[in-house]
Design a protein around this motif. Structure first.
Motif, PDB file in Angstrom:
ATOM      1  N   VAL A   1     -50.422   0.491  36.264  1.00 21.35           N
ATOM      2  CA  VAL A   1     -49.338   1.317  36.513  1.00 21.35           C
ATOM      3  C   VAL A   1     -48.364   1.140  37.572  1.00 21.35           C
TER       4      VAL A   1
ATOM      5  N   ARG B   1     -41.660   6.758  34.470  1.00 14.97           N
ATOM      6  CA  ARG B   1     -41.821   5.552  34.111  1.00 14.97           C
ATOM      7  C   ARG B   1     -41.415   4.510  33.369  1.00 14.97           C
TER       8      ARG B   1
ATOM      9  N   ALA C   1     -55.575   3.773  31.854  1.00 11.77           N
ATOM     10  CA  ALA C   1     -54.135   4.868  32.234  1.00 11.77           C
ATOM     11  C   ALA C   1     -54.109   5.388  30.163  1.00 11.77           C
ATOM     12  N   LYS C   2     -53.480   4.602  30.116  1.00 12.11           N
ATOM     13  CA  LYS C   2     -53.089   4.328  28.385  1.00 12.11           C
ATOM     14  C   LYS C   2     -54.326   4.846  27.877  1.00 12.11           C
TER      15      LYS C   2
ATOM     16  N   ASP D   1     -55.844   8.350  29.479  1.00 12.10           N
ATOM     17  CA  ASP D   1     -55.695   9.308  31.607  1.00 12.10           C
ATOM     18  C   ASP D   1     -56.440   8.954  32.393  1.00 12.10           C
TER      19      ASP D   1
ATOM     20  N   PHE E   1     -49.996  10.502  38.396  1.00 12.77           N
ATOM     21  CA  PHE E   1     -49.759   8.860  38.103  1.00 12.77           C
ATOM     22  C   PHE E   1     -50.417   7.216  38.304  1.00 12.77           C
TER      23      PHE E   1
ATOM     24  N   GLY F   1     -53.725   6.530  38.421  1.00  9.25           N
ATOM     25  CA  GLY F   1     -53.712   6.461  36.720  1.00  9.25           C
ATOM     26  C   GLY F   1     -53.406   7.757  36.026  1.00  9.25           C
TER      27      GLY F   1
ATOM     28  N   ILE G   1     -51.445  10.044  33.070  1.00  9.29           N
ATOM     29  CA  ILE G   1     -50.034   9.887  33.063  1.00  9.29           C
ATOM     30  C   ILE G   1     -49.821  11.088  32.073  1.00  9.29           C
ATOM     31  N   THR G   2     -50.364  11.968  31.735  1.00 14.38           N
ATOM     32  CA  THR G   2     -49.895  12.970  31.126  1.00 14.38           C
ATOM     33  C   THR G   2     -49.420  13.117  32.645  1.00 14.38           C
TER      34      THR G   2
ATOM     35  N   LYS H   1     -46.629  15.342  35.358  1.00 19.69           N
ATOM     36  CA  LYS H   1     -47.409  16.369  36.147  1.00 19.69           C
ATOM     37  C   LYS H   1     -47.101  16.914  36.157  1.00 19.69           C
TER      38      LYS H   1
END
Ligand code: BGP
Length: 475
Positions: A34, A46, A135-136, A139, A182, A186, A188-189, A191
């Protein structure tokens, strides 16, 4: 042990994290983390791909220069060196079945190099460097699947390094997940789209994973000592108004709840009641309660500053800062980055944690981020006259000594960024913490050469005298 000394086997040393110093972000089969898409730390957005303005991609080139650096740590007399294993060096995407041998080999060499000088490695398993793949695809820690991937990662590294590494930390500043989903988890959505339910569910996954790491760590490495790591923000009431006392207690719980679970093996009642009041329902698997009972051997924490709490917002000034905000304390000065400097707060924090858990403690981060000026002495040596850093560290260590005198069992002290590195919250080079200056600048220039600062010689003496030289004024 005399009244005013550190214990005989006190672990003096320094700390770094892989993502802030290694660089070599694509070498040795490493996948992205990340951090590789966070060029401006918590300040900026990001990016889709790594961008050249991201200083962490090269870090301080520790990946290629670790031998030289560890030699310098040995020269200072380090007994312990805290670093992290970059998870995507071992599992590049995070969800592979088999680890990346080249990554494993790198840490073999690194730990051997430490051992060569009698330096004990202290290893953080996850320090803000979740594989970007996880993360991808999942999520991050919102997905329960991460517990399995983390377990595989832990089994792999325990198996490989169990004979070289005795001290382990599970998640760096585990409480930061709520503030920086994130970077820390990790996730990704964005905050603002996450509910409290989402965040506490992710937190639950990390807590289960942390307990699982303790369990399998003890099974695989009977002599290992495995601790949790908490962002140690201590809060004071701004006024004696009883409502401020309660507000402070609530603020402290935001930190302590994580230590409570790690040390006591279950969720505290105040937290389950808070969940019930807010309608938060944590999805638990049948085995979770048992797993959480795998409590830690010690509690480690970072300590940089304290904050005030008040219900009278008109009386207080926001501290700014990064992960945990509060109100300014009129009795304290602040660093160039606005972090309030409070050495006595360290004694207070140590006592508070020890009184609450009666477990050994470890200060694994503490230090002053400051702008340094590299100068050339008459003999041609380049250095930094960082009396301000020495003063900060000395004051904190004197308070740690007071806490030991109070009865606190303190295993060791690793000051943060013992060699200059890229900062976590702002991703800058100019915010320096080290005893060793690294010629690397925010604009990407610099030779990566290393230079001993004045604090280098000072810390060497502190270690040599097991803390006795702290009584001397700064010369
Ligand atoms: C902690 C992190 C570290 C570190 C430190 C100093 O929160 O665990 O990774 O960098 O803070 O913060 P900064 O680098 O933002 O000055």
């Amino acid at each position: 042990m005399g009244i005013n000394t550190f214990p005989e086997n006190f672990l003096w040393g320094g700390a770094v994290a892989a993502n802030q110093c290694e660089g070599a972000y694509l070498e040795g089969g490493k996948g992205l983390s990340v951090q590789d898409v966070l060029p401006h730390g918590l300040r900026g957005a990001r990016t889709e791909e790594p961008t050249p303005d991201n200083l962490k991609l090269k870090g301080i080139d520790f990946y290629h220069r670790y031998r030289e650096d560890i030699k310098l740590f040995a020269e200072m007399g380090f007994k312990v060196f805290r670093t992290s294993i970059s998870w995507p060096r071992i599992f590049p995407e995070g969800d592979e079945e088999q680890p990346n041998e080249e990554g494993l080999l790198f840490y073999d060499n690194l730990f051997d190099e430490c051992r060569k000088y009698g330096i004990e490695p202290l290893v953080t398993i996850s320090h803000y460097e979740t594989p970007l793949g996880l993360a991808k695809k999942y999520d991050g820690w919102r997905s329960r699947k991460l517990v399995d991937f983390f377990e595989r990662y832990c089994r792999t590294i325990f198996q490989r390094y169990g004979k070289k590494v005795k001290y382990w930390l599970t998640f760096n500043e585990i409480n930061s997940l709520i503030h920086a989903p994130f970077m820390s988890g990790g996730i990704i959505t964005p905050k603002e789209k996450l509910t409290e339910q989402d965040l506490y569910q992710a937190m639950h996954h990390e807590l289960v994973a942390s307990a699982l790491a303790v369990k399998i760590g003890h099974e695989q490495m009977p002599d290992a000592k495995i601790g949790c790591m908490i962002l140690g923000i201590t809060a004071y009431p701004l006024t004696p108004d009883p409502d401020d006392i309660i507000a402070t207690m609530m603020k402290d719980r935001e930190t302590l709840m994580f230590a409570d679970i790690h040390a006591r093996g279950k969720y505290p009642v105040y937290l389950t009641n808070m969940f019930a009041e807010k309608g938060i329902r944590i999805q638990m698997e049948p085995e979770d309660k048992e797993l959480l009972k795998n409590t830690v051997d010690f509690i480690s924490f970072s300590y940089y500053s304290s904050i005030c709490q008040t219900v009278h917002s008109e009386l207080g000034i926001d501290t700014g800062g990064n992960l945990s905000r509060g109100y300014k304390n009129p009795y304290l000065k602040a660093s160039q980055w606005g972090w309030q400097i409070d050495p006595k707060g360290l004694r207070y924090t140590l006592n508070k944690l020890y009184d609450r858990y009666q477990l050994p403690l470890f200060i694994v981060e503490n230090g002053l981020g400051a702008v340094d000026e590299l100068i050339t002495l008459e003999n041609g040596e380049k250095t930094v006259e960082d009396d301000y850093r020495i003063d900060y560290l000395r004051q904190h260590l004197l308070q740690a000594r007071e806490a030991i005198h109070d009865g606190v069992e303190l295993l060791g002290y690793t000051s943060w960024g013992c060699i200059d590195l890229v900062s976590a919250s702002t991703a800058e080079m100019k915010k320096r913490y080290g005893y060793i200056y690294v010629d690397r600048n925010d604009d990407g220039s610099g030779s990566f050469e290393r230079y001993r600062k004045k604090s280098f010689y000072w810390y060497k003496k502190v270690i040599e005298s097991n803390g006795a030289s702290l009584d001397e004024a700064i010369g």
